[in-house]
Write an enzyme that holds these catalytic residues in place. Structure first.
Site, PDB file in Angstrom:
ATOM      1  N   HIS A  29       0.860  -1.195   0.000  1.00  0.00           N
ATOM      2  CA  HIS A  29       0.000   0.000   0.000  1.00  0.00           C
ATOM      3  C   HIS A  29       0.895   1.244   0.000  1.00  0.00           C
ATOM      4  CE1 HIS A  29      -0.110  -0.477   4.711  1.00  0.00           C
ATOM      5  NE2 HIS A  29       1.106  -0.398   4.239  1.00  0.00           N
ATOM      6  N   ARG A  40      -0.124  -7.089  -4.509  1.00  0.00           N
ATOM      7  CA  ARG A  40      -0.640  -8.082  -3.557  1.00  0.00           C
ATOM      8  C   ARG A  40      -0.457  -9.467  -4.165  1.00  0.00           C
ATOM      9  NH1 ARG A  40      -4.737  -4.848  -0.402  1.00  0.00           N
ATOM     10  NH2 ARG A  40      -3.465  -2.988  -0.051  1.00  0.00           N
ATOM     11  N   VAL A  55      -4.974   3.458  12.020  1.00  0.00           N
ATOM     12  CA  VAL A  55      -6.015   4.488  12.219  1.00  0.00           C
ATOM     13  C   VAL A  55      -6.918   4.097  13.398  1.00  0.00           C
ATOM     14  CG1 VAL A  55      -6.158   5.508   9.907  1.00  0.00           C
ATOM     15  CG2 VAL A  55      -7.332   3.365  10.358  1.00  0.00           C
TER      16      VAL A  55
END
Ligand code: PHE
Length: 347
Positions: free
Chosen positions: A178, A204, A261
């Site tokens: 990412h 990926r 997060v």
């Protein structure tokens, strides 16, 4: 030779002159002109013959005929020269007429290729964020464990690592999973307010199908400053999607877990294929999950030497291919890297 002969000879000269001039006037071809010149002025010509025999005349006659014959020779030589030039000039004139380029004709434009849809849409997305005050930072395609995982709160052995099927190099580097891999660099390099979007190819190690590719384009975004709230995140994303799809877009937040997060979640968009009514693509829900996002975890801020008691911020990451698939109604993500010109030329 008698004087009478001179008169005849002078008359002969006259005849040679009128004959020659007549013929020169009619000739249009250089080769014909050359042949005529040989006939009129060459070694076997009447004129040369007359000139040759002048020496047999008496003094007076020699003078008279000699001067006339020589004048005629010079005169005719000039005539031939002039005519040669005329023919050559005409030839050039014709060439410039026949081969002239008509610049008023419409041009033939060969197809020179088109910009790949991913690049086109990347520019579009970058432009929207740029106008919202974000700078663009490109991700490294290969990075280390520290940036791809550790700095975004995924230490070694953390079970969340399994969420990313990772391509590793033999020496332990990563084909980035990412573009969050750039978070720490950006947060460490600048003083808040920090606003950046990070496009980059991500990888990926998973089976491909119509909705999944091993390689895709991710656009990460981060915004850190004093007093940044969850509402700022929702507002930023709603504005972006409305601009991107050129229509007012509804967004839906649903909680989800990402180690970097807190709170974290997924944003869904109104399914633009059925306008939220429910169809096969959105599995009758009227919503399409499109990105992960959340408020940046205090640990991530700390690792970038930003005090989480002073600063807050949000981050998101989405796959650009998914957005284009929705925008242009594309049924298979694998088209983007297929190299299929039929597909690419539609854009
Ligand atoms: N990096 C996450 C992913 O690739 C997306 C994401 C970015 C989620 C930022 C939250 C915040 O799945």
């Amino acid at each position: 030779m008698a004087n009478k002969d001179i008169k005849t000879l002078l008359a002969d000269l006259d005849k040679i002159e009128t004959d020659a001039k007549d013929k020169i006037a009619k000739i249009q071809d250089l080769k014909d002109l050359e042949d005529l010149k040989t006939k009129v002025l060459g070694r076997k010509s009447k004129l040369t013959n007359i000139l040759k025999n002048i020496k047999n005349l008496d003094k007076e006659a020699k003078k008279e005929l000699g001067s006339s014959a020589n004048k005629l020779r010079v005169n005719l030589t000039n005539e031939f020269e002039q005519k040669t030039k005329n023919i050559q000039f005409k030839k050039l004139e014709n060439i410039s007429k026949e081969e002239a380029i008509d610049i008023t004709l419409p041009g033939k434009v060969n197809r020179q290729g088109t910009i790949h849809p991913l690049t086109q849409m990347l520019h579009r997305a970058e432009d929207i964020f740029y106008r919202m005050g974000f700078e663009v930072v490109y991700a490294n395609e290969v990075d280390d464990d520290y940036h791809n995982f550790q700095t975004v709160n995924i230490p070694e052995g953390h079970p969340a690592r399994d969420s990313w099927d990772t391509f590793w190099t033999k020496d332990g580097h990563i084909a980035i999973t990412h573009t969050s891999s750039m978070q720490n660099r950006i947060l460490s390099a600048k003083e808040p307010p920090i606003r950046a979007v990070v496009p980059g190819r991500s990888f990926r190690n998973e089976a491909t199908d119509a909705r999944h590719e091993h390689t895709f384009t991710q656009i990460e975004g981060i915004y850190v400053d004093k007093g940044i709230t969850f509402a700022d995140m929702l507002g930023t994303l709603k504005t972006f999607f409305s601009e991107f799809f050129e229509q007012d877009m509804d967004i839906l937040f649903s909680p989800d877990f990402f180690p970097f997060v807190e709170p974290g979640g997924m944003i869904s968009l109104t399914c633009i294929l059925c306008n939220g009514d429910g169809c096969d693509v959105c599995k009758k829900t009227g919503w399409l999950e499109i990105l992960g996002c959340g408020m940046i975890h205090p640990k991530v801020l700390e690792m970038a030497k930003l005090d989480p008691n002073v600063y807050s911020g949000f981050a998101w990451g989405f796959g650009l291919e998914r957005l284009i698939m929705l925008k242009s109604n594309i049924e298979d993500v694998r088209h983007f890297f297929s190299g299929n010109l039929k597909f690419i030329r539609q854009f």
